[in-house]
Structure formats: C-alpha cells, structure tokens
Design an enzyme around this catalytic site. Structure first.
Site, mmCIF file in Angstrom:
data_model
loop_
_atom_site.group_PDB
_atom_site.id
_atom_site.type_symbol
_atom_site.label_atom_id
_atom_site.label_comp_id
_atom_site.label_asym_id
_atom_site.label_seq_id
_atom_site.Cartn_x
_atom_site.Cartn_y
_atom_site.Cartn_z
ATOM 1 N N GLY A 15 0.855 -1.198 -0.262
ATOM 2 C CA GLY A 15 0.003 -0.265 -0.296
ATOM 3 C C GLY A 15 0.596 1.472 0.385
ATOM 4 C CG ASP A 41 -9.365 -15.147 2.681
ATOM 5 O OD1 ASP A 41 -9.850 -14.269 2.252
ATOM 6 O OD2 ASP A 41 -10.129 -16.583 2.198
ATOM 7 C CB ALA A 65 -8.665 1.479 2.011
ATOM 8 C CE1 TYR A 66 -13.226 -2.011 -5.499
ATOM 9 C CE2 TYR A 66 -13.149 0.490 -6.179
ATOM 10 C CZ TYR A 66 -13.268 -0.139 -5.890
ATOM 11 O OH TYR A 66 -13.423 -0.532 -7.744
ATOM 12 C CB THR A 67 -7.903 3.544 -2.775
ATOM 13 O OG1 THR A 67 -6.850 2.559 -3.749
ATOM 14 C CG2 THR A 67 -7.205 3.367 -0.572
ATOM 15 C CE1 TYR A 130 -11.865 5.195 -0.743
ATOM 16 C CE2 TYR A 130 -11.934 7.913 -0.140
ATOM 17 C CZ TYR A 130 -11.079 6.872 -0.305
ATOM 18 O OH TYR A 130 -10.061 6.287 0.616
HETATM 19 N N1 LIG Z 1 -4.702 7.394 -1.232
HETATM 20 C C1 LIG Z 1 -5.089 8.658 -0.690
HETATM 21 O O1 LIG Z 1 -4.565 9.625 -1.790
HETATM 22 C C2 LIG Z 1 -6.129 8.437 0.317
HETATM 23 C C3 LIG Z 1 -6.316 9.463 1.253
HETATM 24 C C4 LIG Z 1 -7.174 9.454 1.614
HETATM 25 C C5 LIG Z 1 -7.510 8.529 2.412
HETATM 26 N N2 LIG Z 1 -6.896 7.724 2.581
HETATM 27 C C6 LIG Z 1 -6.915 5.891 3.357
HETATM 28 O O2 LIG Z 1 -5.909 5.679 3.466
HETATM 29 C C7 LIG Z 1 -5.885 4.165 3.508
HETATM 30 C C8 LIG Z 1 -4.592 3.467 2.733
HETATM 31 O O3 LIG Z 1 -4.512 4.289 1.171
HETATM 32 P P1 LIG Z 1 -3.822 4.491 0.240
HETATM 33 O O4 LIG Z 1 -3.736 5.132 -0.923
HETATM 34 O O5 LIG Z 1 -1.916 3.091 0.943
HETATM 35 O O6 LIG Z 1 -4.091 2.100 -0.640
HETATM 36 P P2 LIG Z 1 -3.758 1.643 -2.082
HETATM 37 O O7 LIG Z 1 -2.456 1.992 -2.001
HETATM 38 O O8 LIG Z 1 -4.313 1.295 -2.808
HETATM 39 O O9 LIG Z 1 -3.474 0.327 -1.097
HETATM 40 C C9 LIG Z 1 -4.636 -0.831 -0.799
HETATM 41 C C10 LIG Z 1 -3.583 -1.430 -0.252
HETATM 42 O O10 LIG Z 1 -4.790 -2.475 0.161
HETATM 43 C C11 LIG Z 1 -4.532 -3.671 -0.270
HETATM 44 N N3 LIG Z 1 -5.882 -3.867 -0.888
HETATM 45 C C12 LIG Z 1 -7.210 -3.490 -1.406
HETATM 46 N N4 LIG Z 1 -7.911 -4.452 -1.894
HETATM 47 C C13 LIG Z 1 -7.558 -6.088 -1.651
HETATM 48 C C14 LIG Z 1 -8.356 -6.932 -1.209
HETATM 49 N N5 LIG Z 1 -9.837 -7.270 -1.182
HETATM 50 N N6 LIG Z 1 -7.792 -7.962 -0.590
HETATM 51 C C15 LIG Z 1 -6.533 -7.906 0.168
HETATM 52 N N7 LIG Z 1 -5.392 -6.625 -0.119
HETATM 53 C C16 LIG Z 1 -6.434 -5.512 -0.597
HETATM 54 C C17 LIG Z 1 -3.953 -3.233 -1.791
HETATM 55 O O11 LIG Z 1 -2.971 -5.133 -1.990
HETATM 56 P P3 LIG Z 1 -2.872 -5.020 -3.407
HETATM 57 O O12 LIG Z 1 -1.858 -4.333 -3.454
HETATM 58 O O13 LIG Z 1 -2.576 -6.175 -2.939
HETATM 59 O O14 LIG Z 1 -3.584 -4.916 -4.421
HETATM 60 C C18 LIG Z 1 -2.716 -2.998 -1.251
HETATM 61 O O15 LIG Z 1 -2.045 -3.005 -0.173
HETATM 62 C C19 LIG Z 1 -6.680 4.015 2.934
HETATM 63 O O16 LIG Z 1 -7.795 3.307 4.327
HETATM 64 C C20 LIG Z 1 -7.291 4.990 2.054
HETATM 65 O O17 LIG Z 1 -8.945 4.582 2.273
HETATM 66 C C21 LIG Z 1 -5.976 7.017 1.174
#
Ligand SMILES: NC(=O)c1ccc[n+]([C@@H]2O[C@H](COP(=O)([O-])OP(=O)(O)OC[C@H]3O[C@@H](n4cnc5c(N)ncnc54)[C@H](OP(=O)(O)O)[C@@H]3O)[C@@H](O)[C@H]2O)c1
Length: 299
Positions: A15, A41, A65-67, A130
């Site tokens: 992530g 799992d 998260a599903y981002t 989302y």
């Molecule tokens: N990115 C932003 O700008 C942002 C802004 C506000 C809040 N957030 C929050 O911050 C947190 C981290 O976000 P991030 O940007 O670091 O997310 P990210 O880079 O999209 O990473 C998501 C992680 O979740 C895993 N994942 C997703 N679906 C999965 C599934 N079905 N089963 C198992 N693993 C799964 C992914 O694994 P894989 O690599 O194997 O898919 C990855 O390790 C989240 O809660 C998000 O809502 C993010």
C-alpha cells in the site's frame, strides 16, 4: 526494559501508506507483520483469527481499502466488501482479544460544503460510494470496540513507492507543454512518510475515537501540481480549470481540509506544512527512484 510491541499492518506490503507505516513502526522498535493477499485471506474470520492469535499483536493497523474512487461508483459491492465488511470482520475478530485497532479513513466522509477545516466532531455526509463505504467501515469498528479503536482520517496522499497524484503530474509535465488542473477542490495534501510517523506517535497513546492526520496547510489540486512542477523544475505550464471542465464519475468534496487539533492535543506534536513535506518527497524520494528515469522527456 520495555517489552517489544507487536503490530500487524494490513496493506503493509504493497500500500501507498501501508509500506511507510510498516517501516516507521519497525524503526520505532515494533515487531511488524505485513500479511499480503498470498499470506492471508482477509475476508475469512477463521483465517484472520488464527493469524492474530499466532502474532499476538498489541495493535492491528488497517490500511487496506478499495481506493479507486470513480471505479467504486460502478463496483459498489466490491467497495463495500473491502471498505465496510472488512472493518466489520476486524471488529468481530478483535473485540474478544486484547488488541487495539487503528483504522485509516478519509476526508471523503465529508460533503465538502464547509469553508473552514473539518474537526473530528463535524458530522460526516459522504457524497460518493467510496465515502459512504468508508464511513460505514468507521462506524462498524467504533460500534464493536469503541475503547480500542482509533479512526485515522487522512487525505490527498503522496509518497514513495507507488503511483500517486504528484508522481503522475510530474510524469505528465515531462511529456507535455501544458496541463489543465482542477482548482476548485481544496484539501490537505499529505506525505505518507509524515502520516506514518503520525500513526506511530498516536499508537503510543492509549486513546480511541476519531483523529484527523494530515500535513498542515491547504491547496487545490492545481496548486499542488504547480508547487510540485516548480520544485522539480519541469518546463510545463499549469492552467487552473473548474471541475466542471474535468468531469469525474464520483462526486468529490469541494472543500475537505482536515483540522488536526485533536492529534496535537493528544501527542503534543504539530504536523509540518505540506509544502515542506513535498520538498522531501521530490528531492529525497523521486530524484532517487525511477520516476524521472522512466519517463521519456519531451524532445
Ligand atoms: N490515497 C489517498 O489519497 C487517500 C486519501 C484519503 C484516505 N486514504 C485512505 O488511506 C488508506 C490507505 O490508502 P492507500 O492509498 O495507501 O491505499 P492503496 O495504495 O490503494 O493500498 C491499498 C492496500 O489494500 C490492499 N487491498 C485492496 N483490496 C484488497 C483486497 N480485496 N484484498 C486484500 N488486500 C486488498 C492492497 O493490496 P494489493 O496491492 O495486493 O492490491 C494494498 O496493499 C485507505 O484507508 C484509504 O481509504 C487514502
């Protein structure tokens, strides 16, 4: 001597936030487990319970998260499975065990109609699949284990190791003479490395409830892009446009700056401005990674 603390970081292998968080915890002396899809799992109560029992963590950090905000509008069931059902399952498994939980959430829980930074007491009103599924995930954990749950809302992440807005913009700047970027959405740009440190600092306090963890200051997407382009010294004109000229499937909050007061009251720490953090990202992370090497410059 203090006992070494143990953490499970879901999302810690791949992530955008999970990786620097796992690293920051390890640097702070925690023993860290980062199960990936192939190791566990996540959606099986039994598998998760067995993993938790084997690791015996003090704290589980959920960054999974599903981002994909726009795709979530077309895949609401999958977004709900990851953003709501998983936190619910975590609550079911953790509430009968001596484990605290830090669950990461988002500024998209707010409707964006405000004009001053959102405090942790402001009422959420998400405008997208989302945002709704993330808010329901917060509630599911807080309802099940209120005294051992920290909800860490953050926003507009940039950082090393994975594609993000700043990385994409600088890549485009190397290929184009000009870019049109939305200027009527304002938020809290946040460096994942700083956010990881904030999570670690907060984990050192026996606290619960909702926190906002972001870098200080605010910007529009256009201002963030322009600052990044200026720092990276790329030759590309950045033009401000309204979001009406860049239609996207999911509705975004027009204003979603987050107020970090409660974090400062708890830890005594103040997040630094996003502009300083952006400098570190561009000069320390990007210069030394593949972004500029792998993006063909304009001829
Ligand atoms: N990115 C932003 O700008 C942002 C802004 C506000 C809040 N957030 C929050 O911050 C947190 C981290 O976000 P991030 O940007 O670091 O997310 P990210 O880079 O999209 O990473 C998501 C992680 O979740 C895993 N994942 C997703 N679906 C999965 C599934 N079905 N089963 C198992 N693993 C799964 C992914 O694994 P894989 O690599 O194997 O898919 C990855 O390790 C989240 O809660 C998000 O809502 C993010």
């Amino acid at each position: 001597m203090n006992r070494q603390k143990t953490a499970i970081v879901l999302g810690g292998k791949t992530g955008l936030l999970g990786r620097p968080l796992a690293r920051a915890l390890a640097e702070a002396g925690w023993m860290v487990h980062t199960p990936g899809r192939e190791d566990l799992d996540l959606f099986s109560d039994d598998a998760l319970a067995a993993y938790v029992d084997a690791c015996a963590p003090d704290m589980l950090f959920n960054t999974v998260a599903y981002t994909q905000v726009d795709k979530a509008e077309d895949e609401p069931e999958e977004a709900r499975r990851v953003n709501t059902c998983l936190p619910k399952l975590l609550g079911r498994v953790l509430r009968s065990r001596p484990v605290r939980c830090m669950h990461v959430s988002t500024d998209f829980v707010f409707n964006g109609k405000g004009h001053t930074p959102y405090s942790v007491d402001d009422t959420p009103d998400p405008q997208s699949v989302y945002g709704r599924t993330k808010l329901d995930g917060e509630k599911a954990l807080l309802e099940q284990m209120p005294e051992r749950t920290v909800i860490a809302r953050t926003a507009w992440l940039f950082g090393p190791g994975k594609k993000n807005f700043v990385h994409t913009i600088l890549g485009l700047c190397r290929q184009r003479d000009s870019l049109n970027i939305v200027h009527d959405q304002t938020g809290s740009p946040t460096y994942t490395v700083d956010l990881a440190d904030m999570c670690v600092a907060l984990a050192g306090h026996e606290t619960d409830g909702v926190y906002h963890l972001v870098n200080a200051g605010q910007a529009s997407w256009c201002e963030l892009a322009a600052e990044a382009a200026a720092l990276a010294e790329v030759r590309c004109a950045i033009h401000a446009i309204p979001s009406a000229e860049y239609p996207q499937k999911a509705r975004r909050p027009a204003y979603s700056v987050l107020d970090t007061l409660r974090y400062t009251q708890t830890t005594g720490l103040t997040p630094r401005p996003w502009t300083q953090a952006l400098r570190d990202y561009i000069f320390k992370d990007l210069w030394t990674t593949d972004l500029l090497a792998h993006t063909e410059p304009r001829q």
